[in-house]
Design an enzyme around this catalytic site. Structure first.
Site, short mmCIF file in Angstrom:
data_model
loop_
_atom_site.label_atom_id
_atom_site.label_comp_id
_atom_site.label_asym_id
_atom_site.label_seq_id
_atom_site.Cartn_x
_atom_site.Cartn_y
_atom_site.Cartn_z
N LYS A 49 9.86 -44.77 9.34
CA LYS A 49 10.67 -45.74 8.84
C LYS A 49 9.95 -46.22 7.30
O LYS A 49 10.54 -47.23 6.76
CB LYS A 49 10.23 -47.18 9.73
CG LYS A 49 10.96 -46.88 11.16
CD LYS A 49 10.77 -48.12 11.97
CE LYS A 49 11.22 -47.80 13.50
NZ LYS A 49 11.09 -48.87 14.31
N THR B 51 12.30 -52.53 15.52
CA THR B 51 11.55 -52.53 14.26
C THR B 51 10.28 -53.80 14.21
O THR B 51 10.59 -55.02 14.29
CB THR B 51 12.14 -52.22 12.96
OG1 THR B 51 12.98 -51.09 13.03
CG2 THR B 51 11.25 -52.34 11.82
N ASP C 221 7.19 -56.91 21.24
CA ASP C 221 8.56 -56.98 20.87
C ASP C 221 9.13 -55.81 21.63
O ASP C 221 8.96 -54.67 21.59
CB ASP C 221 8.87 -56.93 19.38
CG ASP C 221 10.33 -56.65 19.07
OD1 ASP C 221 10.50 -55.81 18.22
OD2 ASP C 221 11.14 -57.51 19.75
N SER D 144 10.47 -52.74 19.27
CA SER D 144 9.37 -52.05 18.56
C SER D 144 8.47 -51.38 19.72
O SER D 144 8.23 -51.70 20.75
CB SER D 144 8.56 -52.80 17.79
OG SER D 144 9.45 -53.73 16.91
N ASP E 20 6.19 -49.51 12.72
CA ASP E 20 6.24 -48.65 14.03
C ASP E 20 7.19 -47.58 13.97
O ASP E 20 7.75 -47.33 13.01
CB ASP E 20 6.72 -49.65 15.17
CG ASP E 20 8.25 -49.89 15.06
OD1 ASP E 20 8.85 -49.59 16.13
OD2 ASP E 20 8.67 -50.58 14.11
N ARG F 106 9.64 -46.72 16.51
CA ARG F 106 10.72 -46.75 17.72
C ARG F 106 12.19 -47.04 17.28
O ARG F 106 12.34 -47.85 16.28
CB ARG F 106 10.60 -47.74 18.83
CG ARG F 106 11.66 -47.87 19.97
CD ARG F 106 11.42 -48.80 20.85
NE ARG F 106 10.31 -48.41 21.89
CZ ARG F 106 9.83 -49.15 22.79
NH1 ARG F 106 10.58 -50.28 22.88
NH2 ARG F 106 8.99 -48.66 23.52
N SER G 76 12.56 -57.26 13.91
CA SER G 76 12.71 -57.80 15.35
C SER G 76 11.21 -58.48 15.71
O SER G 76 10.85 -59.36 16.33
CB SER G 76 13.21 -57.29 16.58
OG SER G 76 12.64 -55.92 16.68
N GLY H 291 16.69 -52.69 10.51
CA GLY H 291 17.99 -52.95 10.54
C GLY H 291 18.88 -51.74 11.09
O GLY H 291 18.10 -50.90 11.92
#
Lengths: 232, 272
Positions: B75, B43, B208, B211, B59, B61, B171, B89
């Site tokens: 999300k 995330t 990242d 994500s 995002d 994923r 993240s 999380g």
């Protein structure tokens, strides 16, 4: 990359001092999650009542919960008592929660305020839940660097401006040496006339040994069309 | 005087979360037993306050360890008609906690007859997360517009909250925060705000590993909201086989066939 689940702690420098007529509370503004600064402009001086404020350090979650409970209890107490709560009662409520939950909580607090019976008072409630009335109190990781400073610089009977200057100087010294403290300096002055909040941005603080002048990146003159970065 | 949590000695706890299994799990980990991996939203989630309200971005994923288990998950969760919440999380924890507080907010709206306030959602979420001492692994960006104005808050798994003009979590939060810190200013217009949010999420998506995929945006203003699902699709599927993906019968050699009826079909005669 820091784990988002690392506990959110306030490295912190918090200070509370009494002066002739009231108290001055001061704090930095850095909240860290491991090595990442999660909030660079947090407000660690929270209101409990109109005349009593609290400086928080240690675990952000624990200190927020304790301050929320005590604000609620003090509100009830004020209604039942019929007049503003005293600083002593506020700090005692903090101490009762901190001591009875000492196994679960990790928070060091400084209570400061003004009431008509005792005037300006500072109470310190460190990790185990002791209650200690002091003419000045320091706390947080940055306070380690301030014990000698206060031994030398503290004196009785300062006026409001001297007291606030001392607090700002002390917090900025701690910020210079403690990695877990930073950001801006916030102060709260409480006396018989009321409450005054002040804000000192990080780039306006005095420079200490080996600290350099803040300087914008020279890249700024290249990109003239970009919007101004937000100044804190 | 009410105590927050009972002391951890031999007295059996009455109510509240029982942490015994957490101790057992730590002991098992030390012995080398692998814990089952759970679905996390690696995330990048962001939020910012602009001149008319708040904009949230995320995002899409969802990961299970190193595997992407959902390439287009949602999300940005609904909390109230005027409040939305992004979650990072453990996916189950963010879903459960936002659904639970969303229901509590609706009951509260019926009881009070008023539009929900963001601070109500904030207090319900932070007290729930604090009482679980960080074991409910939900890091949230809560945003909305109510009668008192636009609000944006971050909520951490241990129950602490921050109130900010712009925020990132997950993240990819460092990548997204770099974009915000250099380009955010007060009083952004709607288009500028959406563009900045997309830029920040894209920074997380491309830099990242946790994500990826698409960008979801949610714009909340006074009395109105725009949920822009898949507002940007910067990761289209580039290769598509020209032969197609259907496999006709006869392409694979059948060695043997056995048909087992799952349920006995009993035929009843006409006269019993």
């Amino acid at each position: 990359m820091e784990d988002v689940n690392a506990p959110h702690s306030m490295g912190t420098t918090i200070i509370g001092i009494t002066y002739d007529g009231g108290v001055v509370l001061g704090a930095d503004s850095r909240t860290s999650t491991g090595m990442y600064v999660a909030n660079r402009a947090s407000d660690k001086i929270t209101q409990l009542t109109d005349n009593v404020y609290l400086c928080r350090s240690g675990s952000a979650a624990d200190s927020q919960v304790v301050s929320d409970y005590v604000r609620y209890f003090l509100h009830q107490h004020t209604i039942q008592l019929g007049q503003p709560a005293t600083v002593k009662v506020a700090s005692n409520l903090i101490r009762l929660l901190s001591y009875s939950n000492k196994n679960m909580l990790e928070t060091g607090l400084i209570v400061g305020g003004w009431d008509k019976y005792e005037g300006g008072k500072i109470y310190s409630v460190p990790l185990g839940g002791t209650l200690l009335e002091q003419p000045f109190a320091i706390g947080g990781s940055g306070s380690s660097y301030l014990y000698g400073f206060f031994d030398q610089a503290w004196k009785e009977g300062m006026n409001k401006d001297e007291a606030e200057k001392l607090v700002v100087k002390a917090v900025s010294l701690a910020i210079a040496r403690d990695g877990a403290s930073g950001g801006v300096v916030r102060t709260v002055i409480i006396n018989s006339e009321g409450v005054t909040r002040n804000f000192y941005p990080g780039d306006e603080l005095p420079l200490w040994h080996e600290e350099l002048e803040p300087c914008s990146s020279l890249l700024d003159i290249l990109s003239s069309t970009g919007p101004e970065p937000m100044s804190i | 005087m009410g105590v927050l949590v009972k002391e951890a000695i031999d007295v059996p706890p009455k109510g509240g979360f029982n942490f015994d299994l957490c101790r057992r799990n730590e002991m098992l980990l030390k012995k080398g037993v692998q814990a089952p991996s759970f679905r996390k939203t690696g995330t990048t989630i962001v939020g910012l306050v602009f001149q008319d309200g708040v904009i949230l971005g995320a995002d899409t994923r969802a990961t299970e360890g190193p595997i992407v288990c959902d390439k287009n998950c949602e999300k940005i969760h609904y909390m109230a008609p005027n409040i939305y919440c992004c979650g990072a999380g453990t996916a189950a924890d963010t879903e459960a906690v936002t659904d639970m507080v969303s229901s509590q907010l609706q009951l509260h709206r019926y009881a009070t007859g008023r539009e929900s306030r963001v601070v109500t959602a904030l207090t319900l979420l932070k007290s729930h997360l604090f009482s679980y001492q960080g074991y409910v692994s939900a890091a949230l960006v809560l945003g909305g517009v109510d009668v008192t104005g636009p609000h944006l808050h971050t909520i951490y798994p241990h129950g602490s909250t921050d109130t900010l003009p712009f925020a990132t979590m997950g993240s990819g939060s460092l990548a997204a925060m770099a974009i915000f810190e250099s380009k955010y200013r007060e009083g952004l217009s709607r288009e500028e705000g959406i563009r900045l949010v997309c830029e920040a999420i894209c920074s997380g998506i491309f830099n990242d590993l946790g994500s990826g995929s698409n960008v979801d945006v949610c714009v909340i203003t006074k009395g109105h909201k725009d949920y822009l699902r898949n507002h940007m699709l910067p990761n289209p599927r580039t290769y598509v086989s020209s032969k197609g993906y259907s496999f006709a019968k006869g392409q694979t050699e059948v060695l043997s066939t056995k048909i087992m009826p799952l349920r006995e079909k009993v035929e009843l005669g006409r006269d019993v």
